[in-house]
Write a protein that holds these residues in place. Sequence first.
Motif, PDB file in Angstrom:
ATOM      1  N   SER A   1       4.956  20.912  78.964  1.00 31.94           N
ATOM      2  CA  SER A   1       3.772  21.749  78.163  1.00 31.94           C
ATOM      3  C   SER A   1       2.971  20.642  77.507  1.00 31.94           C
ATOM      4  N   ALA A   2       3.280  19.541  77.314  1.00 31.04           N
ATOM      5  CA  ALA A   2       2.488  18.531  76.804  1.00 31.04           C
ATOM      6  C   ALA A   2       1.393  18.030  78.132  1.00 31.04           C
ATOM      7  N   LEU A   3       1.743  18.297  79.225  1.00 29.53           N
ATOM      8  CA  LEU A   3       0.969  17.992  80.197  1.00 29.53           C
ATOM      9  C   LEU A   3      -0.416  18.841  80.344  1.00 29.53           C
ATOM     10  N   ARG A   4      -0.088  19.936  80.127  1.00 31.44           N
ATOM     11  CA  ARG A   4      -1.160  20.887  80.151  1.00 31.44           C
ATOM     12  C   ARG A   4      -2.229  20.498  79.153  1.00 31.44           C
ATOM     13  N   VAL A   5      -1.651  20.330  77.900  1.00 33.44           N
ATOM     14  CA  VAL A   5      -2.661  19.875  76.571  1.00 33.44           C
ATOM     15  C   VAL A   5      -3.250  18.594  77.212  1.00 33.44           C
ATOM     16  N   PHE A   6      -2.594  17.775  77.347  1.00 31.83           N
ATOM     17  CA  PHE A   6      -3.533  16.416  77.650  1.00 31.83           C
ATOM     18  C   PHE A   6      -4.531  16.493  78.844  1.00 31.83           C
ATOM     19  N   TRP A   7      -4.067  17.141  79.912  1.00 30.10           N
ATOM     20  CA  TRP A   7      -4.882  17.403  80.898  1.00 30.10           C
ATOM     21  C   TRP A   7      -5.976  17.899  80.505  1.00 30.10           C
ATOM     22  N   ALA A   8      -6.034  19.109  79.618  1.00 28.61           N
ATOM     23  CA  ALA A   8      -7.264  19.940  79.536  1.00 28.61           C
ATOM     24  C   ALA A   8      -7.982  19.077  78.124  1.00 28.61           C
ATOM     25  N   LYS A   9      -7.378  18.309  77.376  1.00 26.40           N
ATOM     26  CA  LYS A   9      -8.147  17.865  76.269  1.00 26.40           C
ATOM     27  C   LYS A   9      -8.292  16.228  76.478  1.00 26.40           C
ATOM     28  N   GLY A  10      -7.625  15.632  77.268  1.00 28.56           N
ATOM     29  CA  GLY A  10      -7.742  14.295  77.463  1.00 28.56           C
ATOM     30  C   GLY A  10      -6.807  13.510  76.304  1.00 28.56           C
ATOM     31  N   TYR A  11      -6.347  12.351  76.459  1.00 27.31           N
ATOM     32  CA  TYR A  11      -5.712  11.640  75.397  1.00 27.31           C
ATOM     33  C   TYR A  11      -6.181  11.742  73.993  1.00 27.31           C
ATOM     34  N   GLU A  12      -7.315  11.253  73.794  1.00 30.00           N
ATOM     35  CA  GLU A  12      -7.896  11.251  72.420  1.00 30.00           C
ATOM     36  C   GLU A  12      -8.352  12.504  71.855  1.00 30.00           C
TER      37      GLU A  12
ATOM     38  N   PHE B   1       2.476  10.569  76.183  1.00 37.58           N
ATOM     39  CA  PHE B   1       1.432  10.754  77.209  1.00 37.58           C
ATOM     40  C   PHE B   1       2.244   9.970  78.253  1.00 37.58           C
ATOM     41  N   LYS B   2       2.684   8.765  78.191  1.00 31.25           N
ATOM     42  CA  LYS B   2       3.300   8.113  79.164  1.00 31.25           C
ATOM     43  C   LYS B   2       4.343   8.900  80.001  1.00 31.25           C
ATOM     44  N   GLN B   3       5.382   9.545  79.491  1.00 31.04           N
ATOM     45  CA  GLN B   3       6.074  10.439  80.338  1.00 31.04           C
ATOM     46  C   GLN B   3       5.419  11.723  81.078  1.00 31.04           C
ATOM     47  N   VAL B   4       4.170  11.932  80.435  1.00 26.04           N
ATOM     48  CA  VAL B   4       3.443  13.085  81.026  1.00 26.04           C
ATOM     49  C   VAL B   4       2.704  12.585  82.336  1.00 26.04           C
ATOM     50  N   VAL B   5       2.180  11.261  82.197  1.00 25.73           N
ATOM     51  CA  VAL B   5       1.665  10.735  83.369  1.00 25.73           C
ATOM     52  C   VAL B   5       2.555  10.495  84.497  1.00 25.73           C
ATOM     53  N   ASP B   6       3.662   9.991  83.946  1.00 23.74           N
ATOM     54  CA  ASP B   6       4.782   9.734  85.046  1.00 23.74           C
ATOM     55  C   ASP B   6       5.219  11.232  85.968  1.00 23.74           C
ATOM     56  N   ARG B   7       5.317  12.108  85.072  1.00 22.16           N
ATOM     57  CA  ARG B   7       5.534  13.607  85.687  1.00 22.16           C
ATOM     58  C   ARG B   7       4.372  13.890  86.499  1.00 22.16           C
ATOM     59  N   TYR B   8       3.048  13.842  86.087  1.00 21.28           N
ATOM     60  CA  TYR B   8       1.932  13.975  86.845  1.00 21.28           C
ATOM     61  C   TYR B   8       1.883  13.422  87.993  1.00 21.28           C
TER      62      TYR B   8
ATOM     63  N   GLY C   1     -10.282  19.017  86.686  1.00 25.62           N
ATOM     64  CA  GLY C   1     -10.253  17.605  86.578  1.00 25.62           C
ATOM     65  C   GLY C   1      -8.819  16.907  86.850  1.00 25.62           C
ATOM     66  N   CYS C   2      -8.691  15.695  86.450  1.00 21.60           N
ATOM     67  CA  CYS C   2      -7.693  14.875  86.905  1.00 21.60           C
ATOM     68  C   CYS C   2      -7.247  14.176  85.400  1.00 21.60           C
ATOM     69  N   LEU C   3      -5.951  14.316  85.030  1.00 18.95           N
ATOM     70  CA  LEU C   3      -5.279  13.938  83.744  1.00 18.95           C
ATOM     71  C   LEU C   3      -5.493  12.583  83.866  1.00 18.95           C
ATOM     72  N   LEU C   4      -5.537  11.638  84.860  1.00 15.87           N
ATOM     73  CA  LEU C   4      -5.496  10.250  85.024  1.00 15.87           C
ATOM     74  C   LEU C   4      -7.071   9.969  84.612  1.00 15.87           C
ATOM     75  N   VAL C   5      -7.931  10.310  85.033  1.00 11.88           N
ATOM     76  CA  VAL C   5      -9.494  10.269  84.622  1.00 11.88           C
ATOM     77  C   VAL C   5      -9.686  10.693  83.202  1.00 11.88           C
ATOM     78  N   GLN C   6      -9.193  11.821  82.972  1.00 11.61           N
ATOM     79  CA  GLN C   6      -9.462  12.429  81.246  1.00 11.61           C
ATOM     80  C   GLN C   6      -8.760  11.272  80.570  1.00 11.61           C
ATOM     81  N   GLY C   7      -7.636  10.880  80.958  1.00 13.24           N
ATOM     82  CA  GLY C   7      -6.811  10.074  79.963  1.00 13.24           C
ATOM     83  C   GLY C   7      -7.618   8.591  79.707  1.00 13.24           C
ATOM     84  N   ALA C   8      -8.358   8.135  81.003  1.00 15.32           N
ATOM     85  CA  ALA C   8      -9.063   7.105  81.024  1.00 15.32           C
ATOM     86  C   ALA C   8     -10.382   6.881  80.034  1.00 15.32           C
TER      87      ALA C   8
END
Length: 196
Positions: free
Chosen positions: A17-28, A57-64, A104-111
Amino acid sequence: MPMGRPREFDAEQVVESALRVFWAKGYEGTTMADLSAATKLKAGSIYGAFGSKAGLFKQVVDRYARTTFAYGEAALAADTAREVARRWLIGAAEATTGPATPPGCLLVQGALATGDTADEVRADLCARRQAAEVLLTERFTRARDEGDLRQSVEPRDAAAYVLTLSQGFAVQAASGTGQADLRRLADLALLHLPWE
């Protein structure tokens, strides 16, 4: 010694569930309120289970990395350098424009995270991108050693080229470019790879 109460939630489902939020909105851009709404947990439960927003977020990125980004591993297993590039680029086009995921990409959004609290996140994502470049470089080095890539080709440059294109796909997807258009761009790049 008294034992704590057992968790009353599925940690894997929380991460999904958190993955989808971070992916859509980015970490910040993701707030604890966003995470609470998505996971149906209070902020205290999230902190208790994951330590911090960065810990979740780290666990989300691991799953991604194990799921959406699995196309990278499939690309590395290809028989030729050309097929490595093709699988990586097509995989990026599909992963960044999936019908059931944010664009988009969670890794790019998070960066794109800024501020002191995001230093840990940026460092982790930078290390992951560098690890992907190392793996691609190693694969292209093997291709060169096997005669599949010309000796004049620098494997690190070939890896950087493929990664730069795939990250560009992620930016384009986040801006609304669809999968068909990204696949056409991949096909265009593959018409004649710069090292051929």
